[in-house]
Design an enzyme around this catalytic site. Structure first.
Site, PDB file in Angstrom:
ATOM      1  CG  HIS A  18       7.497-117.720 118.673  1.00 52.25           C
ATOM      2  ND1 HIS A  18       6.500-117.088 119.906  1.00 52.25           N
ATOM      3  CD2 HIS A  18       7.711-118.482 118.390  1.00 52.25           C
ATOM      4  CE1 HIS A  18       6.532-118.630 120.213  1.00 52.25           C
ATOM      5  NE2 HIS A  18       7.611-119.435 119.831  1.00 52.25           N
ATOM      6  CD  GLU A  19       9.957-120.294 115.679  1.00 50.63           C
ATOM      7  OE1 GLU A  19      11.224-120.634 116.231  1.00 50.63           O
ATOM      8  OE2 GLU A  19       9.053-120.863 115.900  1.00 50.63           O
ATOM      9  CG  HIS A  22      12.283-120.237 120.254  1.00 43.37           C
ATOM     10  ND1 HIS A  22      11.992-120.430 121.780  1.00 43.37           N
ATOM     11  CD2 HIS A  22      10.972-120.223 119.932  1.00 43.37           C
ATOM     12  CE1 HIS A  22      10.534-120.662 122.128  1.00 43.37           C
ATOM     13  NE2 HIS A  22      10.193-120.439 120.599  1.00 43.37           N
TER      14      HIS A  22
END
Length: 421
Positions: A18-19, A22
């Site tokens: 997920h990170e 970003h």
């Protein structure tokens, strides 16, 4: 130990992926990522990359985070803070040390009076305890700050801060985390499909094989047999076959199959399976499979869509018919990890896919503090033509974060009550 390791792997992989979403899109937008951390809590390892990002490993091996410049960051140095400065040959600051754990050779001790590391790139203070006059130094745009825990990160001039990126770039950076979770879920479902050799062909009744010593094998059935009828009731799909066998657990079944163009009849006595308080029949026949490459990719995509839909339906039920037992936190994930670990690698991968899909959808809920809340602020900015003030946006984020923390505590306590009491 196996359960704990499974929990750490499942939770950490989902969060780190997920990170990474970003991280990648922030980099593409020219936003400085000051730190990419695996784990939480105290730092145990740090490496300063050439891209200006500090890559750290932290003590609690759960999840991780991305720290973007100007993105909900706190003040780094307050007036009166004792620091030391490292200067280059031109007298420009290249490193600011705020840590008591790190000593810099040839550094100048200073007590901070004021600083601007965003626009003017200057730092002013008292040298060697002499408060009779202040000295101001210019700071290199790529200077580093050594934080209290010893982590070395880049300063964040305005041109590399999150808010300096274009609106569509910020929105894409916010969406990239959930997007990565959806991609991960698809990849994991693809792994499962390839590992099991294909996807079930629900429109066929041709069995792909029989389990050795199971009732169907004992009766003489073989892989490649096409089931025509069960107890004189015609079956046209695998759903029909499975439903009939499961609902007639106590009956002897007369199964008519087509083999090499000829009809053959077998008497099969199902074995009774009890699971989760339910009883159903099983004869040991394996489902028909589509084994083509395209079939596997399409099957994995369909499984992803199916899990996405199931989670949306569950979310709708939670909103319109709230029941805290429908929610689950880290304790529930730990319990599910324990069950998955006992059932093999494929079950763990399946659990990881579902958690990844869950995390992606949950983060898109428009609650301040979640990616969905940030996307909502991006939308408001697009409509208004200007962003909300930092004070208003900060207040909204604090309220949202507080709500999420209360919800997490509530859900975790409910999990503890449910599983241990």
């Amino acid at each position: 130990m196996k359960t704990i390791l499974t929990f750490i792997i499942v939770f950490s992989v989902v969060v780190v992926i997920h990170e990474l979403g970003h991280f990648y899109f922030a980099k593409r937008a020219g936003i400085l990522v000051r730190e990419f951390a695996i784990g939480m809590g105290p730092k145990i390892f740090s490496h300063q990359g050439k891209d200006g990002t500090a890559y750290t490993i932290r003590a609690l091996p759960i999840g991780g985070y991305v720290r973007m410049a100007g993105y909900e960051e706190e003040e780094e140095m307050k007036p009166g803070t004792p620091i030391s400065l490292l200067l280059d040959e031109n007298g420009v600051v290249t490193k600011i040390n705020t840590s008591k754990k790190v000593q810099l050779a040839n550094a100048i001790p200073m007590e901070v009076a004021r600083h601007d590391l965003v626009d003017d790139l200057t730092i002013t203070g008292f040298i060697n305890g002499d408060e009779s006059e202040t000295i101001t130094y210019s700071v290199d745009p790529k200077a580093f700050i050594i934080e209290e825990d010893g982590t070395e990160i880049r300063i964040a001039p305005r041109n590399v801060q999150f808010q300096s990126a274009k609106l569509w770039q910020r929105a894409l950076t916010n969406f990239a985390g959930p997007m990565n979770n959806f991609i991960l879920a698809f990849v994991l479902f693809l792994v499962i499909v390839f590992a099991q050799g294909g996807v079930v062909d629900m429109n066929s009744t041709v069995i792909s094989g029989v389990v050795p010593d199971a009732p169907a094998a004992v009766a003489g059935m073989q892989g490649g047999d096409k089931i025509v009828s069960i107890n004189e009731e015609s079956v046209a799909t695998w759903t029909d076959v499975r439903a009939y066998i499961q609902s007639h657990a106590t009956e002897e079944l007369t199964m008519v199959v087509e083999r090499e163009g000829q009809a053959k009849e077998f008497q099969v006595q199902p074995i009774i399976i009890e699971e989760d308080g339910q009883t159903y029949g099983q004869v040991g026949i394996e489902a028909p499979m589509k084994t083509g490459f395209v079939d596997k990719v399409v099957g994995a995509f369909n499984q992803s869509i199916s899990s996405f839909t199931q989670i949306l339906v569950a979310l709708r039920n939670i909103i319109f018919n709230f029941d805290v037992n429908q929610l689950g936190g880290p304790v529930l994930i730990f319990e599910l990890s324990s069950q998955a670990a006992s059932r093999g690698v494929m079950t763990v991968i399946s659990l990881m896919a579902m958690i990844s899909m869950n995390l992606g959808i949950f983060n898109l809920i428009p609650i301040p503090g979640l990616d969905g809340g940030k996307l909502l602020l991006n939308l408001i900015e697009g409509v208004r033509g200007k962003p909300l003030s930092q004070e208003k946006e900060g207040l909204i984020s604090i309220i949202g974060f507080g709500f999420l923390m209360l919800l997490m505590v509530f859900v975790t306590w409910n999990d503890i009550q449910r599983f241990f009491f």
